[in-house]
Design an enzyme around this catalytic site. Structure first.
Site, PDB file in Angstrom:
ATOM      1  N   ASP A   1      16.778 -22.263 -11.381  1.00  0.00           N
ATOM      2  CA  ASP A   1      16.161 -22.500 -10.064  1.00  0.00           C
ATOM      3  C   ASP A   1      14.659 -22.368 -10.231  1.00  0.00           C
ATOM      4  O   ASP A   1      14.191 -21.488 -10.953  1.00  0.00           O
ATOM      5  CB  ASP A   1      16.695 -21.437  -9.075  1.00  0.00           C
ATOM      6  CG  ASP A   1      16.458 -21.814  -7.619  1.00  0.00           C
ATOM      7  OD1 ASP A   1      15.296 -22.064  -7.252  1.00  0.00           O
ATOM      8  OD2 ASP A   1      17.434 -21.825  -6.851  1.00  0.00           O
TER       9      ASP A   1
ATOM     10  N   TYR B   1      15.464 -36.759   2.234  1.00  0.00           N
ATOM     11  CA  TYR B   1      16.670 -35.980   1.944  1.00  0.00           C
ATOM     12  C   TYR B   1      17.906 -36.886   1.910  1.00  0.00           C
ATOM     13  O   TYR B   1      18.670 -36.875   0.945  1.00  0.00           O
ATOM     14  CB  TYR B   1      16.836 -34.892   2.999  1.00  0.00           C
ATOM     15  CG  TYR B   1      17.977 -33.936   2.743  1.00  0.00           C
ATOM     16  CD1 TYR B   1      17.964 -33.090   1.638  1.00  0.00           C
ATOM     17  CD2 TYR B   1      19.059 -33.857   3.613  1.00  0.00           C
ATOM     18  CE1 TYR B   1      19.011 -32.189   1.405  1.00  0.00           C
ATOM     19  CE2 TYR B   1      20.097 -32.966   3.393  1.00  0.00           C
ATOM     20  CZ  TYR B   1      20.066 -32.142   2.296  1.00  0.00           C
ATOM     21  OH  TYR B   1      21.099 -31.256   2.075  1.00  0.00           O
TER      22      TYR B   1
ATOM     23  N   ARG C   1      16.335 -24.214  10.510  1.00  0.00           N
ATOM     24  CA  ARG C   1      17.634 -24.702  10.956  1.00  0.00           C
ATOM     25  C   ARG C   1      18.014 -23.993  12.254  1.00  0.00           C
ATOM     26  O   ARG C   1      17.513 -22.914  12.578  1.00  0.00           O
ATOM     27  CB  ARG C   1      18.693 -24.498   9.878  1.00  0.00           C
ATOM     28  CG  ARG C   1      18.572 -25.567   8.811  1.00  0.00           C
ATOM     29  CD  ARG C   1      19.674 -25.513   7.801  1.00  0.00           C
ATOM     30  NE  ARG C   1      19.343 -24.615   6.718  1.00  0.00           N
ATOM     31  CZ  ARG C   1      19.912 -24.667   5.522  1.00  0.00           C
ATOM     32  NH1 ARG C   1      20.818 -25.569   5.258  1.00  0.00           N
ATOM     33  NH2 ARG C   1      19.563 -23.821   4.590  1.00  0.00           N
TER      34      ARG C   1
HETATM   35  N1  UDP Z   1      17.639 -27.809  16.742  1.00  0.00           N
HETATM   36  C1  UDP Z   1      17.214 -27.297  17.956  1.00  0.00           C
HETATM   37  N2  UDP Z   1      16.373 -26.229  17.946  1.00  0.00           N
HETATM   38  C2  UDP Z   1      15.923 -25.633  16.798  1.00  0.00           C
HETATM   39  C3  UDP Z   1      16.364 -26.160  15.560  1.00  0.00           C
HETATM   40  C4  UDP Z   1      17.217 -27.254  15.565  1.00  0.00           C
HETATM   41  O1  UDP Z   1      17.597 -27.790  19.038  1.00  0.00           O
HETATM   42  O2  UDP Z   1      15.152 -24.665  16.897  1.00  0.00           O
HETATM   43  C5  UDP Z   1      18.576 -28.936  16.733  1.00  0.00           C
HETATM   44  C6  UDP Z   1      18.140 -30.128  15.877  1.00  0.00           C
HETATM   45  O3  UDP Z   1      17.331 -31.015  16.631  1.00  0.00           O
HETATM   46  C7  UDP Z   1      19.479 -30.732  15.513  1.00  0.00           C
HETATM   47  C8  UDP Z   1      20.427 -29.529  15.435  1.00  0.00           C
HETATM   48  O4  UDP Z   1      19.787 -28.484  16.162  1.00  0.00           O
HETATM   49  O5  UDP Z   1      19.934 -31.598  16.522  1.00  0.00           O
HETATM   50  C9  UDP Z   1      20.698 -29.054  14.018  1.00  0.00           C
HETATM   51  O6  UDP Z   1      19.477 -28.928  13.364  1.00  0.00           O
HETATM   52  P1  UDP Z   1      19.325 -28.298  11.920  1.00  0.00           P
HETATM   53  O7  UDP Z   1      17.881 -28.342  11.586  1.00  0.00           O
HETATM   54  O8  UDP Z   1      19.994 -26.970  11.869  1.00  0.00           O
HETATM   55  O9  UDP Z   1      20.163 -29.248  10.960  1.00  0.00           O
HETATM   56  P2  UDP Z   1      20.476 -30.817  10.890  1.00  0.00           P
HETATM   57  O10 UDP Z   1      21.911 -30.912  11.225  1.00  0.00           O
HETATM   58  O11 UDP Z   1      19.630 -31.566  11.880  1.00  0.00           O
HETATM   59  O12 UDP Z   1      20.154 -31.187   9.492  1.00  0.00           O
END
Ligand code: UDP
Length: 319
Positions: free
Chosen positions: A34, A147, A188
């Site tokens: 890593d 990604y 996330r």
């Molecule tokens: N999200 C949100 N508030 C946050 C972070 C994420 O509403 O503070 C939403 C984001 O727009 C997405 C979902 O939660 O629709 C999951 O986001 P994440 O970044 O965890 O992962 P993704 O599935 O988008 O890769």
């Protein structure tokens, strides 16, 4: 008899480090490679005195060789939208060059191979729930493409090494996974919401919160990887929990389990944010006998102790 030796690229990350624990528990000797771009030494600190464990700080975007291995688990990549946006070029490189190099190790030592792919391969899906046979709806030039396309390319290289070189490969498509060791500030949704709730700050819901995700607790996810690693399936297998929630429901659940009085603050929806995501896990069920056991509320409760400590220490900047 000498122990079988597994290489885990990206083993200092959230999922990679849990995988190391599981492999050591199964009697493997484990070597992690890593570069600590988004992984953290703290995730492996508990293995410091473990004789069957080695850590090598190295960037797999250059060819590398850590000696004979029997299994390659290729998990190296930034994985949260915040991390891969910040490290877009590195994300593309590790998905492409890094994947070639991980596969070259497997080819050289005739080792088995499993790669962590992602539900992002489905993009903003037009098929719901998503089966492995769905080819996806990905914007190849949008902000998430560093990604999404890196992982799609990862899958293409993996299948090519299988077809052309007969490498014994497997592909896990991971859906939103959460649990202890997630970086507090990786952006996330689960760490964001729990951190905000514990600090009494508003929970930032992007858009109107009607977009959905299906959340898998880390121990279930790892169990899926271990089962897949022992199977002979070369085509992708979804490993995720099919229980689907809107992001607003997720926020409400976090408020419930933390007992927080935080408000909800609505913020703009990021570009190309998938509207819905739910794995069809028929294949994992039938092929691997795998079924996620821990549902979201229980998993959030199981994670709470870690997040309490992390928020108290605000350890997250120490990467
Ligand atoms: N999200 C949100 N508030 C946050 C972070 C994420 O509403 O503070 C939403 C984001 O727009 C997405 C979902 O939660 O629709 C999951 O986001 P994440 O970044 O965890 O992962 P993704 O599935 O988008 O890769």
């Amino acid at each position: 008899m000498n122990k079988q030796r597994a290489l885990v690229t990206g083993g200092a990350g959230f999922l990679g480090s849990h995988l190391c624990d599981a492999l050591l528990g199964e009697g493997w000797s484990v070597v992690v490679v890593d570069n600590l771009l988004t992984g953290r030494r703290a995730n492996l600190e508990h293995l410091r005195n473990e004789a069957a464990f080695e850590f090598v700080e190295k960037d797999i975007c250059r060819p590398f060789d850590v000696g004979r291995v029997d299994y390659v688990f290729h998990f190296a990549s930034p994985a949260s939208p915040v991390d891969y946006t910040e490290h877009g070029i590195e994300t593309l490189k590790v998905g492409s060059l890094g994947t070639f190099h991980a596969l070259d190790v497997a080819k050289k030592y005739n080792a088995k191979y499993l790669v962590s792919s992602t539900s992002e391969c489905y993009g903003d899906p037009l098929e719901h729930p998503q089966k492995e046979t769905y080819w996806g709806n990905v914007n190849s030039i949008g902000p998430r493409s560093v990604y999404d396309e890196a992982k799609r390319f990862t899958e293409a290289v993996t299948m090519a090494y299988h077809r052309y070189y007969k490498v014994d490969t497997r592909i896990a498509r991971i859906f939103n996974t959460y649990g202890p060791r997630m970086q507090l500030n990786d952006g996330r949704v689960v760490p964001n919401f729990i951190r905000q709730a514990l600090r009494g700050e508003p929970l930032t819901v992007y858009g109107d919160g009607s977009q959905t995700r299906s959340f898998c607790y880390v121990s279930d996810e790892i169990d899926g990887f271990i089962r897949l690693s022992k199977s002979n399936e070369h085509l992708p297998v979804n490993i995720g929990n099919p229980n689907e929630f809107t992001i607003l429901e997720c926020a409400q659940l976090v408020l419930k389990i933390t007992g927080s009085k935080s408000k909800i603050a609505y913020e703009p929806l990021p570009q190309d944010d998938p509207k819905q995501r739910q794995p069809d896990i028929t294949k994992a069920r039938t092929l691997l006998g795998w079924e996620p056991k821990i549902q979201l509320e229980e998993g959030l409760l199981l994670s709470l102790d870690y997040f309490h400590k992390a928020v108290a220490a605000e350890v997250s900047p120490a990467r």
